[in-house]
Scaffold this motif. Sequence first.
Motif: not given
Length: 462
Positions: A359-381
């Motif tokens: 799911t995280s991979r699909k979310i990262v791809r989705m954000i890139r497809e929306a035009g994001a230049k960089e995507v940094h994932m942070r997890i609150s656990s």
Amino acid sequence: MKEYCGIFGIYNNPNAAYYTYLGLYALQHRGQESAGIAVTDGNRIDYHRDFGLVFSVFNSERLNSLTGHVAIGHNRYSTSGASDSPDNVQPIVVSYKLGQMAIAHNGNLVNAWELREKLEDEGSIFRGTTDSEVIVHLIVKSKKRRFLERLMDALSKLKGAYSLLVMTNKKLIAIRDPWGFRPLCMGELDGSPVFASETCAFDLIGAKYIRDVEPGEVVLIENGEMKSYRIPAFESAKRSQCIFEFVYFARPDSKIFGRSVYEVRKAFGRKLAKEHPVDADVVIPVPDSGVVPSLGYSQESGIPFELGLIRNHYVGRTFIKPQQKMRDIGVKVKLNPVPELLKGKRVVVIDDSIVRGTTSRKIVRMIREAGAKEVHMRISSPPTKWPCYFGIDTPTKDQLIASTHSVDEICRYIEADSLGYLSIEGMIEAAGGSWEDYCTACFDGNYPVDIPETVVRQAKKE
């Protein structure tokens, strides 16, 4: 991660069934497979339970038929027992030598298989497959004379997580296991004692929060009098409250384990920003559990907060899975990016956990497809490396990506520019208290109760 169960109970109120209905409504996030209410007028226990959400299981006619002044209710998500069996829907209601009894259970017993096998050898016949039914049989088969003695005898045999509401024709009893895995709160509504998994249920009905039921405590209400007892067999049990309640399961407007869920989650985000800073233009959450820690991350880092992903709240668990060529629709139907907020931006995405990573991979791809230049994932656990056997429906260890991959490997797999998890030390500090207060087994494998090999094997089969 999936929800498990929510319980609610009320004593000495003419609208007991209705208030229980409202309490279950507030606790709907804890279980969405089935719902049920049992009520007594002092002479007999009546009940209704079925599959579905609270509003679909109950209507005005059904609630009006549940007359009585004491009631308990249950929302279920199956962590033990088949989800499609009507016999597994709670509250469990039985008739036996001393009268009638109803039980609502949140948690999971690690010695349920062992106990069930012994009970069956002695002639017990089970209708369902839940560990909750084991508790009923232990009470019924106890050789003790009085009900409270029978109950204590049964509890002394249980190992694992159980927040329980037990109702007889005359009594309401609230119980929390000696380790305190699951929350159970006590309140008051116009002189009527009330109990619930979370305080958000009290807020809806206008009840006042008094305190938590303590680990190992048995609160008995009978003839208008409340008494407190201790489960004698486990007086030395180590307090092990589930910290994942703060990370994901509890509603942010609830108070559990004596702390505000909202404030703890925001503290997770602040600590995460200190441990894993990044130069970025915007912080966005994966809704809903990522929203509050994102606020904390934004405030600590000074990076603006935006709702860059919008959740469709009308998608249920029955969504039909698409064909392989349309596999990403499973995420897109639940989440949709806002390109205007993301295009050309360096984006920090906050989520509560990474389980399998898909799911995280699909979310990262989705954000890139929306035009994001960089995507940094942070997890609150911290990385989830070990399965839970105390009431959370987690995958087995070999299905948890963090158990077999390093953080760098997970980062590459989800295709993020960077990945940072909150440390266990930071999580404990943000939650308040100390290491001794919480169960962190899903992060470090230190289970407070020994897990029988039969339970591990059964989990792999399921």
